[in-house]
Scaffold this motif. Structure first.
Motif, mmCIF file in Angstrom:
data_model
loop_
_atom_site.group_PDB
_atom_site.id
_atom_site.type_symbol
_atom_site.label_atom_id
_atom_site.label_comp_id
_atom_site.label_asym_id
_atom_site.label_seq_id
_atom_site.Cartn_x
_atom_site.Cartn_y
_atom_site.Cartn_z
ATOM 1 N N UNK A 1 0.979 -0.987 0.074
ATOM 2 C CA UNK A 1 -0.192 0.269 0.322
ATOM 3 C C UNK A 1 1.341 1.275 0.226
ATOM 4 N N UNK A 2 0.537 2.293 -1.024
ATOM 5 C CA UNK A 2 1.596 3.249 -1.329
ATOM 6 C C UNK A 2 0.491 4.439 -1.325
ATOM 7 N N UNK A 3 0.647 5.558 -0.787
ATOM 8 C CA UNK A 3 0.645 7.090 -1.390
ATOM 9 C C UNK A 3 1.856 7.690 -1.283
ATOM 10 N N UNK A 4 1.598 8.677 -2.853
ATOM 11 C CA UNK A 4 2.765 9.933 -2.858
ATOM 12 C C UNK A 4 2.783 10.507 -1.796
ATOM 13 N N UNK A 5 4.543 10.494 -0.747
ATOM 14 C CA UNK A 5 4.109 11.876 0.722
ATOM 15 C C UNK A 5 3.426 11.079 1.678
ATOM 16 N N UNK A 6 3.485 9.194 1.451
ATOM 17 C CA UNK A 6 3.751 8.326 3.214
ATOM 18 C C UNK A 6 4.514 7.556 2.963
ATOM 19 N N UNK A 7 4.714 6.426 3.815
ATOM 20 C CA UNK A 7 5.320 6.048 4.066
ATOM 21 C C UNK A 7 4.724 4.420 3.895
ATOM 22 N N UNK A 8 5.586 4.257 2.779
ATOM 23 C CA UNK A 8 4.872 2.584 1.972
ATOM 24 C C UNK A 8 4.697 1.943 3.618
ATOM 25 N N UNK A 10 4.429 -2.780 3.960
ATOM 26 C CA UNK A 10 4.096 -3.709 2.731
ATOM 27 C C UNK A 10 3.043 -5.267 3.997
ATOM 28 N N UNK A 11 2.280 -6.486 3.729
ATOM 29 C CA UNK A 11 1.351 -7.081 3.974
ATOM 30 C C UNK A 11 2.143 -8.529 4.143
ATOM 31 N N UNK A 12 2.464 -9.958 4.317
ATOM 32 C CA UNK A 12 2.243 -10.695 3.620
ATOM 33 C C UNK A 12 0.912 -11.927 4.097
ATOM 34 N N UNK A 13 0.101 -12.002 2.848
ATOM 35 C CA UNK A 13 -1.292 -12.394 3.612
ATOM 36 C C UNK A 13 -1.043 -13.925 2.811
ATOM 37 N N UNK A 14 -2.084 -14.855 3.272
ATOM 38 C CA UNK A 14 -2.226 -16.446 2.708
ATOM 39 C C UNK A 14 -3.785 -16.318 2.171
#
Length: 312
Positions: A1-8, A10-14
């Motif tokens: 999940x990312x948006x310009x100007x924000x800290x991205x 990352x999550x791993x799901x099954x």
């Protein structure tokens, strides 16, 4: 999940066809994330300790009715939005000698008799030593541009210096670095004391600080900001060009850096030569074109570049 100007994030799901998976995340502005991660203080490559500040609003200058006020101390509301580091002490001879090895003065005393451009060049040199982008562009000994997005070292802005002296660490802003009372508390700083009687035109009667001229940095107690020697020792170059033009009608000046050009730069703060109410007030400002033996400088730097600051 990312948006310009924000800290991205990352999550791993099954994935599973037997149950629903819901992911809830709140993206944090990059500037806020960096501020939370930043050390409150650190020591740099030449041994300077710098403190992190996240300031706010205050009023620069002084009203006409204030005793000692000068006509160049224009009132203006300022908002300092960008977090910045400021050195606890003025730059010493020993630290400056790492840049230019022509200093034979006491290593622990503040460096003096340096021009504004020399102070800016020292800031750039220190940035390069630490892999930071230089704030100043200097060609043939002249300033040609500044990079406001740089994270490198620079001189404090006039607004930052005045905020540190008048507001930082205090419930309300004050007239003098020590408070609103004109009587100088004992050992507040190295100013024109009884020992200056006959040496300087004015001196503070019944005040003794133990030094006739320069004192080693940090010999007096830290001020409310946590910095040393905003009261006395040496006056300090700041970033801004000096101007006598009144501020614009803009209601709030955000992170001001002063005019874009000029012949002189602003100096702030009292020195060991200062012995009047006018000079001891934190709103005091003057313009200077060349070196002086009671003027030094203190460095600072933005926590992050202007691109990140815009999201703060």
């Amino acid at each position: 999940m990312r948006k310009p100007g924000y800290r991205s994030v990352t999550r791993t799901i099954r994935p599973s066809n037997g149950r629903k998976t819901i992911i809830r995340e709140t993206l944090v502005p990059e500037a806020a994330a960096r501020l939370a991660e930043a050390p409150r203080s650190y020591r740099n490559s030449v041994g300077m300790e710098l403190l992190l500040f996240q300031p706010g609003n205050f009023v620069m200058g002084a009203p006409r009715h204030q005793k000692g006020q000068r006509a160049n101390e224009f009132l203006k509301e300022v908002q300092l939005k960008r977090p910045f580091y400021a050195a606890r002490h003025e730059v010493t001879n020993g630290q400056y000698a790492r840049f230019r090895r022509d200093r034979a003065d006491a290593a622990d005393e503040p460096v003096v008799s340096v021009s504004w451009i020399e102070a800016a060049a020292f800031s750039n040199w220190l940035s390069e030593q630490e892999g930071l982008s230089p704030f100043y562009r200097i060609e043939n000994g002249r300033l040609t541009a500044v990079n406001t997005q740089a994270e490198g070292y620079r001189l404090l802005s006039e607004a930052e210096w005045e905020w540190l002296a008048r507001k930082a660490g205090k419930p309300a802003q004050t007239i003098f670095p020590w408070g609103d009372e004109s009587v100088v508390p004992p050992l507040s700083g190295n100013i024109a004391d009884e020992s200056a009687n006959g040496v300087t035109r004015f001196y503070v009667a019944n005040y003794t600080d133990g030094y006739a001229k320069l004192a080693p940095v940090g010999k007096f107690k830290a001020e409310a900001s946590g910095l040393f020697d905003l009261t006395g020792n040496v006056s300090e170059w700041v970033h801004d060009f000096y101007s006598l033009a009144p501020p614009t009608a803009q209601s709030v000046h955000i992170d001001p850096l002063g005019p874009g050009f000029g012949d002189t730069h602003v100096i702030k703060g009292a020195s060991w030569r200062s012995g009047t109410r006018t000079l001891l007030r934190a709103a005091y400002r003057d313009g200077l074109a060349d070196r002086r033996d009671d003027v030094g400088f203190r460095i600072g730097r933005y926590l992050h570049g202007a691109d990140s600051a815009a999201e703060n």
